[in-house]
Design an enzyme around this catalytic site. Structure first.
Site, PDB file in Angstrom:
ATOM      1  N   ARG A 156     -17.086  28.243 -17.985  1.00 15.14           N
ATOM      2  CA  ARG A 156     -17.656  29.247 -16.960  1.00 15.14           C
ATOM      3  C   ARG A 156     -16.959  28.776 -15.547  1.00 15.14           C
ATOM      4  NH1 ARG A 156     -23.576  27.081 -15.604  1.00 15.14           N
ATOM      5  NH2 ARG A 156     -22.591  25.441 -14.839  1.00 15.14           N
ATOM      6  N   ARG A 200      -7.342  15.527 -15.440  1.00 17.40           N
ATOM      7  CA  ARG A 200      -6.829  15.430 -16.757  1.00 17.40           C
ATOM      8  C   ARG A 200      -6.857  16.869 -17.334  1.00 17.40           C
ATOM      9  NH1 ARG A 200     -11.870  12.909 -17.252  1.00 17.40           N
ATOM     10  NH2 ARG A 200     -13.341  14.246 -18.919  1.00 17.40           N
ATOM     11  N   ASP A 229      29.298  48.341 -11.298  1.00 19.55           N
ATOM     12  CA  ASP A 229      29.365  47.893 -12.609  1.00 19.55           C
ATOM     13  C   ASP A 229      29.573  49.521 -13.399  1.00 19.55           C
ATOM     14  OD1 ASP A 229      28.922  46.077 -15.028  1.00 19.55           O
ATOM     15  OD2 ASP A 229      27.979  48.057 -15.602  1.00 19.55           O
ATOM     16  N   THR A 246     -15.585  17.846 -12.419  1.00 20.15           N
ATOM     17  CA  THR A 246     -15.415  17.568 -13.656  1.00 20.15           C
ATOM     18  C   THR A 246     -14.258  16.645 -14.041  1.00 20.15           C
ATOM     19  OG1 THR A 246     -14.042  19.398 -14.283  1.00 20.15           O
ATOM     20  CG2 THR A 246     -16.441  19.622 -14.636  1.00 20.15           C
ATOM     21  N   CYS A 254      -7.341  23.278 -15.589  1.00 16.32           N
ATOM     22  CA  CYS A 254      -7.225  24.366 -16.681  1.00 16.32           C
ATOM     23  C   CYS A 254      -6.348  25.263 -16.195  1.00 16.32           C
ATOM     24  CB  CYS A 254      -8.508  24.872 -16.888  1.00 16.32           C
ATOM     25  SG  CYS A 254     -10.067  24.093 -16.991  1.00 16.32           S
ATOM     26  N   CYS A 299      -8.820  29.935 -18.784  1.00 16.26           N
ATOM     27  CA  CYS A 299      -9.935  29.082 -19.426  1.00 16.26           C
ATOM     28  C   CYS A 299     -11.236  29.760 -19.685  1.00 16.26           C
ATOM     29  CB  CYS A 299     -10.168  27.723 -18.813  1.00 16.26           C
ATOM     30  SG  CYS A 299     -11.004  26.560 -19.475  1.00 16.26           S
ATOM     31  N   CYS A 354      -8.654  24.698 -23.103  1.00 19.46           N
ATOM     32  CA  CYS A 354      -7.766  25.761 -22.809  1.00 19.46           C
ATOM     33  C   CYS A 354      -6.362  25.358 -22.982  1.00 19.46           C
ATOM     34  CB  CYS A 354      -8.125  26.401 -21.299  1.00 19.46           C
ATOM     35  SG  CYS A 354      -7.706  25.435 -20.034  1.00 19.46           S
TER      36      CYS A 354
END
Length: 491
Positions: free
Chosen positions: A39, A61, A437, A28, A32, A36, A66
């Site tokens: 699928r 990109r 401390d 694709t 993501c 996301c 999402c």
């Protein structure tokens, strides 16, 4: 995490890992966040990246569904004290925007070429690409949260031109800035001097950090309540004033940041420092899981899940506050610092009862008459302030724990406790335990379950002992009606 651990996380759509790594899908061309809702892709088509910048560099990109840029940052930059972690803290603070790659490399003690090589190997992207990704994230936040003009957003995010801004947004998000703004409802046009932004974090979130800051707030400089914190702040290009508020009922799980005034060039640094102050990039489920496994802390973790480690808005200021607050109560330290704050300048962004800035090292060095306490402590503080004012003592977010110690320990009046406290709050170092401390010792007695098999330094909770320290401080203060427990470590 290895490949299959990450793949199981995206298959489960586990939001705990959002911002900790990014999933790129070759078929694709999109990357993501782990949660996301799309699928789950085939494992053979997936590549995981440590940063969004690395995914950009590889030609992917951002997913429009999402929005992987709209997540808390990775907690690794505090866990990692290596060059990559130190560089990311400085990049997020806007150092490249102000000083370029050469300035960043100089602060880290490397040449620009060496730094490019190291970051490329460790994070998959060089410093310019990492800074570009940070600018894109800031720009997206401003586009969807404010009605600022696009040109103002471009320069506020750190871009050198509107054209560069347009090209970057289109390349990263595959959308124009206008189209990206239309994806959400944003406020109507209002005052150009006030911005309201949401600050995402990983739940759960314990609001006790607001009380921690409130009891230390200096009148005229800070103001705190159990659910809000406001202050003035000196930034590289001018004064700023902001307020952060918490509403546990908000569905979006965000803090609300209202910026009353700021030079837009300082906005990325302000956002980064506020996120560090409230430890908003932490992974509280992982931290709480480790702490709760120690029977001494289990009840405290159950009662206050998501406790945060307070950061530092100004490293030099914190050193002064730490030195003033050693060996005295929180209330006494606040009184002494309030007297010292009279040396500070009036704020140019005064409002809402906040009208002063915390004094600079030079102002402190000239204000010995305002200091009260043992002579040796006053002399130590004045020497430290003079060294900072002269540029002889420089430290900050780009240091590691060892380097910070090497710079601070030679100072009179600074010991291992001070270095540990500074590492916790300036660097966000997660594994500091302040064994000597006074409040930590009181806290250990308060949570003691008489199990002699457990280590006195809480090594079982490593690498999260800084958070164990916070739980012990709270345990020590719990019986008191007011937070004035003698504490060598709570300035």
């Amino acid at each position: 995490m290895d490949f299959w651990q990450r793949y199981r996380a995206i298959d489960a759509r586990d939001p705990r890992f959002d911002g900790q790594f990014y999933t790129a899908v070759r078929t694709t061309g999109i990357y993501c966040r782990p949660s996301c809702p799309a699928r789950t892709p085939k494992a053979s088509n997936v590549t995981f990246y440590e940063t969004s910048a690395a995914a950009h560099e590889a030609g992917y990109r951002a997913c429009k569904r999402c929005l992987p840029e709209a997540v808390p940052g990775t907690p690794a930059w505090n866990v990692r004290q290596d060059v990559a972690g130190r560089a990311m803290r400085l990049i997020n603070d806007g150092v490249i925007n102000r000083d370029g790659v050469a300035g960043l490399a100089s602060r880290l003690g490397y040449s620009p070429r060496q730094l490019n090589r190291i970051l490329g190997q460790e994070l998959g992207a060089g410093p310019l690409s990492l800074a570009r990704a940070a600018r894109a994230q800031t720009a997206r936040t401003l586009l969807v949260s404010t009605s600022m003009k696009l040109a103002d957003i471009a320069f506020a995010a750190g871009f050198s031109s509107v054209r560069q801004f347009n090209e970057t947004i289109a390349e990263v998000f595959d959308m124009t800035p206008t189209a990206l703004r239309r994806t959400v409802r944003h406020p109507a046009a209002g005052s150009a001097t006030a911005l309201t932004l949401g600050l995402p974090y990983r739940p759960p979130f314990d609001p006790g950090i607001f009380s921690f800051l409130a009891v230390r707030a200096l009148p005229g400089i800070e103001e705190g309540t159990p659910t809000s914190y406001a202050r003035t702040l000196r930034l590289p290009h001018g004064d700023a004033r902001f307020r952060v508020a918490y509403d546990g009922c908000t569905r979006e799980r965000q803090l609300t940041l209202t910026v009353g005034a700021v030079d837009l060039r300082d906005l990325p640094a302000l956002l980064s420092r506020v996120r560090r102050l409230f430890d908003l990039d932490a992974d509280p489920e992982a931290i709480d899981g480790a702490l709760a496994a120690d029977p001494r802390l289990a009840a405290s973790v159950a009662g206050a899940p998501g406790m945060r480690l307070p950061g530092a808005l100004d490293p030099q200021e914190l050193l002064v506050r730490a030195m003033v607050g050693q060996q005295i109560t929180v209330a006494a330290a606040r009184t002494a610092l309030t007297q010292l704050s009279a040396a500070g300048s009036p704020s140019r962004t005064a409002g809402e009862g906040l009208d002063r800035l915390f004094p600079t090292p030079a102002q402190i060095a000239a204000a010995g008459h305002l200091l009260r306490g043992p002579k040796r402590r006053i002399e130590s503080l004045l020497r430290a302030a003079s060294a900072m004012a002269a540029g002889e003592l420089e430290f900050g977010y780009g240091d590691d724990v060892a380097g910070l110690g090497a710079k601070l320990l030679p100072l009179p009046g600074v010991g291992p406790w001070t270095v540990g406290y500074m590492a916790m709050r300036v660097l966000g170092a997660p594994d500091i335990f302040l064994a000597n401390d006074a409040a930590v010792k009181n806290g250990i007695r308060a949570v003691d379950n008489s199990d002699n098999a457990l280590s006195p330094d809480f090594r079982e909770t490593s690498p999260w002992r800084s958070y164990a320290t916070m739980h012990l401080w709270r345990a020590a203060a719990r019986p008191a009606l007011t937070p004035t427990v003698p504490a060598k470590g709570m300035p």
